[in-house]
Write a protein that holds these residues in place. Structure first.
Motif, PDB file in Angstrom:
ATOM      1  N   ASP A 197     -15.928  30.952 -20.308  1.00  0.00           N
ATOM      2  CA  ASP A 197     -16.812  31.907 -19.636  1.00  0.00           C
ATOM      3  C   ASP A 197     -18.265  31.443 -19.693  1.00  0.00           C
ATOM      4  OD1 ASP A 197     -14.672  33.419 -19.050  1.00  0.00           O
ATOM      5  OD2 ASP A 197     -14.960  34.881 -20.687  1.00  0.00           O
ATOM      6  N   TYR A 198     -18.682  31.040 -20.889  1.00  0.00           N
ATOM      7  CA  TYR A 198     -20.075  30.637 -21.058  1.00  0.00           C
ATOM      8  C   TYR A 198     -20.391  29.390 -20.210  1.00  0.00           C
ATOM      9  CZ  TYR A 198     -24.494  29.249 -23.136  1.00  0.00           C
ATOM     10  OH  TYR A 198     -25.799  28.894 -23.307  1.00  0.00           O
ATOM     11  N   ILE A 199     -19.526  28.372 -20.320  1.00  0.00           N
ATOM     12  CA  ILE A 199     -19.757  27.125 -19.587  1.00  0.00           C
ATOM     13  C   ILE A 199     -19.797  27.399 -18.081  1.00  0.00           C
ATOM     14  CG2 ILE A 199     -18.798  24.830 -19.071  1.00  0.00           C
ATOM     15  CD1 ILE A 199     -19.794  25.036 -21.928  1.00  0.00           C
ATOM     16  N   LEU A 200     -18.868  28.209 -17.613  1.00  0.00           N
ATOM     17  CA  LEU A 200     -18.815  28.516 -16.181  1.00  0.00           C
ATOM     18  C   LEU A 200     -20.056  29.268 -15.725  1.00  0.00           C
ATOM     19  CD1 LEU A 200     -15.289  29.664 -14.970  1.00  0.00           C
ATOM     20  CD2 LEU A 200     -16.792  27.897 -14.013  1.00  0.00           C
TER      21      LEU A 200
ATOM     22  N   VAL B 298     -15.421  16.425 -21.932  1.00  0.00           N
ATOM     23  CA  VAL B 298     -15.980  16.194 -20.599  1.00  0.00           C
ATOM     24  C   VAL B 298     -14.914  16.488 -19.543  1.00  0.00           C
ATOM     25  CG1 VAL B 298     -16.792  14.409 -19.006  1.00  0.00           C
ATOM     26  CG2 VAL B 298     -17.794  14.578 -21.281  1.00  0.00           C
ATOM     27  N   GLU B 299     -13.691  16.012 -19.786  1.00  0.00           N
ATOM     28  CA  GLU B 299     -12.600  16.272 -18.852  1.00  0.00           C
ATOM     29  C   GLU B 299     -12.375  17.783 -18.692  1.00  0.00           C
ATOM     30  OE1 GLU B 299      -8.814  14.398 -19.762  1.00  0.00           O
ATOM     31  OE2 GLU B 299      -7.782  15.792 -18.422  1.00  0.00           O
TER      32      GLU B 299
ATOM     33  N   LEU C 140     -12.725  22.624 -15.435  1.00  0.00           N
ATOM     34  CA  LEU C 140     -13.104  24.037 -15.459  1.00  0.00           C
ATOM     35  C   LEU C 140     -14.101  24.353 -14.345  1.00  0.00           C
ATOM     36  CD1 LEU C 140     -13.130  26.782 -17.073  1.00  0.00           C
ATOM     37  CD2 LEU C 140     -15.136  25.867 -18.269  1.00  0.00           C
ATOM     38  N   ILE C 141     -15.138  23.532 -14.258  1.00  0.00           N
ATOM     39  CA  ILE C 141     -16.195  23.795 -13.287  1.00  0.00           C
ATOM     40  C   ILE C 141     -15.657  23.645 -11.864  1.00  0.00           C
ATOM     41  CG2 ILE C 141     -18.399  22.932 -12.389  1.00  0.00           C
ATOM     42  CD1 ILE C 141     -19.030  22.102 -15.349  1.00  0.00           C
TER      43      ILE C 141
ATOM     44  N   VAL D  40     -20.213  19.472  -7.567  1.00  0.00           N
ATOM     45  CA  VAL D  40     -19.931  18.091  -7.937  1.00  0.00           C
ATOM     46  C   VAL D  40     -20.721  17.808  -9.211  1.00  0.00           C
ATOM     47  CG1 VAL D  40     -19.186  16.861  -5.874  1.00  0.00           C
ATOM     48  CG2 VAL D  40     -21.576  17.478  -6.126  1.00  0.00           C
ATOM     49  N   CYS D  41     -20.203  16.885 -10.013  1.00  0.00           N
ATOM     50  CA  CYS D  41     -20.784  16.696 -11.341  1.00  0.00           C
ATOM     51  C   CYS D  41     -21.534  15.384 -11.465  1.00  0.00           C
ATOM     52  CB  CYS D  41     -19.691  16.752 -12.405  1.00  0.00           C
ATOM     53  SG  CYS D  41     -18.867  18.349 -12.478  1.00  0.00           S
ATOM     54  N   SER D  42     -22.484  15.402 -12.366  1.00  0.00           N
ATOM     55  CA  SER D  42     -23.122  14.185 -12.833  1.00  0.00           C
ATOM     56  C   SER D  42     -22.513  13.919 -14.208  1.00  0.00           C
ATOM     57  CB  SER D  42     -24.641  14.404 -12.925  1.00  0.00           C
ATOM     58  OG  SER D  42     -25.189  13.585 -13.920  1.00  0.00           O
ATOM     59  N   LEU D  43     -21.765  12.819 -14.315  1.00  0.00           N
ATOM     60  CA  LEU D  43     -21.023  12.519 -15.539  1.00  0.00           C
ATOM     61  C   LEU D  43     -21.929  11.735 -16.473  1.00  0.00           C
ATOM     62  CD1 LEU D  43     -17.706  11.570 -13.715  1.00  0.00           C
ATOM     63  CD2 LEU D  43     -18.377  13.806 -14.646  1.00  0.00           C
ATOM     64  N   ASP D  44     -22.302  12.383 -17.569  1.00  0.00           N
ATOM     65  CA  ASP D  44     -23.391  11.916 -18.406  1.00  0.00           C
ATOM     66  C   ASP D  44     -22.858  11.330 -19.705  1.00  0.00           C
ATOM     67  OD1 ASP D  44     -25.711  11.560 -19.822  1.00  0.00           O
ATOM     68  OD2 ASP D  44     -26.403  13.632 -19.658  1.00  0.00           O
ATOM     69  N   SER D  45     -22.570  10.016 -19.666  1.00  0.00           N
ATOM     70  CA  SER D  45     -22.077   9.344 -20.863  1.00  0.00           C
ATOM     71  C   SER D  45     -22.244   7.835 -20.704  1.00  0.00           C
ATOM     72  CB  SER D  45     -20.591   9.648 -21.081  1.00  0.00           C
ATOM     73  OG  SER D  45     -20.085   8.843 -22.124  1.00  0.00           O
TER      74      SER D  45
END
Lengths: 210, 264
Positions: free
Chosen positions: B25-28, B57-58, B63-64, B71-76
């Motif tokens: 819930d929080y992340i969303l 991350v997965e 979830l998102i 769309v995501c920015s994959l930060d790693s």
């Protein structure tokens, strides 16, 4: 106000010109290098440290005071060689391998020097072997390690593991944005400092416990 | 302006706690808030979790994307984490980031070569942090050319010239800004991107420095920003700055923002 207090206040204000002038005057008045250093220059930085820690003053003001302190050091340096000033202790410091950050480390160096330590700076991206070699060469009381990235915390752990096997070994002081007391305990370092001013305080404590 | 919402970063305490507790819930909510505020990409970072980074991350990407159009920015910096996230990611992700540091470059390049992924190219090399405009342009030039040679399209490259704290050296602001200008005029079609809050590190009232610096950077051509999109003053200032910089024909975006109540 005597001349040493004037030096101290000029360091606090970050007035390099005045510090230079007052330090010269203090020498002429017959004060020794040790007294000018301890009561004047380091005295000033000792006021700066807690103020910085309490957010009363900010990084540029610390840098200005450090510049003023160094201006005073330059004046008394010729006297130091011949006098009997004993450095409080030697600290070797560096940012661990894979990490290129040096701004925080340089702030720490400034506060350590301001507190009277001799500091050997190994720079950034320092492999474990280089730390080990520096310990052999300089015999420091304290080794300071910095890591600014979550990714280089692993490297810090590796380096600390190696340093812990040395006999005798210096106290290990760690710091950097992602570092916590918990991490420090996990990897077996001797101490963690949350900021530059605390680093100087803790270094003093570590030396006391030597 | 391409906005990457920076809030889902594990080094922020509330987010780190939510990730560890798998608090969907929080992340969303944080993802939705950022999208609503105008984020084009949602940055996803679980970098503080050494062994579970890939898993987290997965989980966040799934979830998102199961619940929003993001769309995501994959930060790693970890290729395994990135590959794992890319396997489940829908649409064209952004990779945050590659740099000229040898290890990082060698690990990230195979992931993006020949793909249509967006990539942030950090102006950092094994020689250390760039200080001057020239240092930055030298690294940017090598990164852009190497990436293009490896079939990454120019328009998918977002060069980050690396912001450094003005508190430690008064030249840091202009060296960065002039690098933005050099990159944007020297390689037409490429983008620039940065997280700029570092500029105010060590100073009080950071917000005004951050906003002022963003505006100055937009004037030099900056067209991407990793930022907190819930900062309304920042978002309004970015719209105004782009309009004033001549990148808003008929003041269309400015007036849109006005009508939707986004100018404060």
């Amino acid at each position: 106000m005597n001349i040493l207090e004037q030096i101290r206040d000029a360091v606090v204000e970050g007035n390099a010109g005045q510090v230079k002038e007052f330090a010269q005057k203090a020498i002429e008045e017959g004060f020794g290098a040790a007294q000018i250093l301890d009561e004047g220059l380091i005295g000033g930085m000792n006021i700066i440290g807690p103020r910085f820690k309490n957010n009363e003053i900010f990084i540029p003001e610390v840098l200005k005071s450090a510049r003023a302190m160094h201006a005073g050091m330059d004046v008394i340096k010729p006297l130091i060689v011949s006098s009997d000033i004993q450095e409080k202790g030697t600290i070797v410091i560096g940012t661990v391998a894979g990490d290129l950050h040096d701004i925080g480390k340089n702030m720490v160096i400034m506060m350590l020097e301001g507190s009277g330590f001799k500091v050997i700076d190994l720079g950034i991206n320092v492999p474990t072997e280089k730390f080990v070699k520096a310990i052999e060469e300089h015999q420091p009381q304290i080794m300071g390690l910095s890591a600014l990235l979550t990714t280089t915390m692993k490297q810090m752990k590796n380096t600390v593991e190696t340093l812990l096997t040395l006999e005798p070994r210096p106290k290990i002081l760690i710091g950097g944005a992602p570092i916590t007391q918990k991490f420090c305990d996990e990897i077996g370092a001797d101490a963690y400092a949350a900021d530059a001013a605390s680093a100087a305080e803790i270094a003093n404590m570590l030396i006391g416990s030597n | 302006m391409i906005v990457v919402g920076e809030l889902l970063n594990a080094s922020r305490k509330a987010v780190g706690t939510a990730i560890e507790a798998l608090d969907a819930d929080y992340i969303l909510q944080v993802a939705r808030d950022q999208l609503e505020a105008g984020a084009d990409y949602i940055d996803v970072n679980a970098g503080t979790f050494m062994n579970k980074e890939g898993e987290y991350v997965e989980w966040m990407v799934r979830l998102i994307q199961d619940n929003t159009d993001a769309v995501c920015s994959l930060d790693s910096p970890d290729p395994e984490v990135l590959n794992r996230a890319l396997k489940v990611h829908k649409g064209t992700a952004m990779i945050n980031s590659i740099s000229l540091e040898k290890e990082r470059y060698d690990q990230i390049l195979p992931i993006i070569a020949g793909t249509d992924l967006k990539v942030i190219a950090l102006c950092m090399s094994d020689e250390g942090m760039p200080v001057t405009r020239e240092d930055r342009l030298k690294i940017a030039d090598r990164l852009i050319n190497d990436l293009c040679r490896n079939n990454v399209k120019l328009e998918n490259i977002f060069v980050d010239p690396l912001v450094q704290p003005i508190a430690t050296d008064q030249s840091y602001g202009m060296e960065f800004l002039n690098a933005i200008e050099g990159i944007m005029t020297g390689y037409p079609g490429v983008h620039t991107m940065c997280g700029l809050s570092n500029v105010s590190h060590g100073l009080p009232n950071r917000k005004i420095l951050n906003v002022s610096f963003a505006i100055m950077a937009v004037a030099k051509g900056l067209d991407g920003l990793i930022v907190n999109p819930l900062d309304r003053q920042m978002m309004a200032s970015l719209v105004a700055a782009e309009t004033l910089a001549g990148r808003d024909e008929y003041c269309e975006k400015y007036l849109d923002a006005f009508r939707s109540g986004n100018l404060l």
